[in-house]
Design a protein around this motif. Structure first.
Motif, short mmCIF file in Angstrom:
data_model
loop_
_atom_site.label_atom_id
_atom_site.label_comp_id
_atom_site.label_asym_id
_atom_site.label_seq_id
_atom_site.Cartn_x
_atom_site.Cartn_y
_atom_site.Cartn_z
N GLU A 6 -51.18 -11.88 45.91
CA GLU A 6 -52.61 -11.70 45.70
C GLU A 6 -53.41 -12.56 46.67
O GLU A 6 -54.40 -12.10 47.25
N GLY A 9 -53.59 -11.07 49.99
CA GLY A 9 -54.24 -9.77 50.04
C GLY A 9 -53.26 -8.61 50.05
O GLY A 9 -53.61 -7.51 50.47
N LEU A 10 -52.05 -8.84 49.60
CA LEU A 10 -51.01 -7.81 49.64
C LEU A 10 -50.68 -7.21 48.28
O LEU A 10 -49.84 -6.33 48.18
N ASP A 12 -52.31 -5.19 46.23
CA ASP A 12 -52.55 -3.75 46.10
C ASP A 12 -51.47 -2.94 46.81
O ASP A 12 -51.04 -1.90 46.33
N ASP A 13 -51.02 -3.44 47.96
CA ASP A 13 -49.96 -2.75 48.69
C ASP A 13 -48.65 -2.77 47.91
O ASP A 13 -47.93 -1.77 47.86
#
Length: 170
Positions: A6, A9-10, A12-13
């Motif tokens: 999180e 920023g990964l 969601d991927d």
């Protein structure tokens, strides 16, 4: 486990990847893959990591760190069998530990003792990838399913006991 993803920023991927149909539904995966294979993968990864870390620091310290965890895990498994430790004895866990040890013994001379740093790096990356994929795909789903089953059972028991009680009138 997902907090670092999180922060990078990964998350969601990762969620998108987990929702794809690359992995079969957890209900169709054999139980030994869900519950025992991750343990063996953790042990194998640990043994290789200790071999890489302590490779240049002398034979005795390397042997101690490589074999301390396998000895403790196997002792704990047998302690469960004898009722001396909490947990559930499982022959499949012991089998996965044994297979991890055999794989380590068969491959350590080829991988660890080579002078090629690129081969060591490639092998380290493969071990790390197998470890991460196996742990993420099996452990997270199995724990969620296991806890959900326990919660459902508890709710059913509480519902059954509450329905058998007669309300008191004042």
């Amino acid at each position: 486990m997902f907090k670092p993803l999180e922060l990078m920023g990964l998350l969601d991927d990762v969620r998108a990847l987990r929702s794809t149909h690359w992995f079969p539904p957890i209900e169709t995966v054999p139980e030994w893959i869900v519950y025992s294979l991750p343990d063996g993968m953790w042990l194998l990864s640990y043994m290789f990591a200790m071999e890489f870390i302590w490779n240049n620091d002398g034979k005795h310290i390397r042997i101690f760190f490589v074999w301390a965890m396998p000895a403790a895990i196997i002792a704990h498994e047998f302690s469960q069998l004898m009722g001396l430790a909490s947990g559930t004895w499982d022959i499949l866990d012991l089998t996965s530990y044994s297979i991890a040890i055999i794989i380590y013994l068969l491959t350590k001379k080829t991988i660890i003792m080579t002078q090629s740093m690129s081969l060591k790096l490639i092998c380290s990356c493969i071990v790390a990838a197998v470890f991460v994929i196996g742990a993420a795909s099996c452990t997270t789903s199995s724990l969620t399913s296991k806890y959900q089953q326990a919660l459902d059972k508890q709710l059913q028991q509480n519902g059954a006991s509450n329905s058998n009680q007669s309300p008191t009138s004042n």
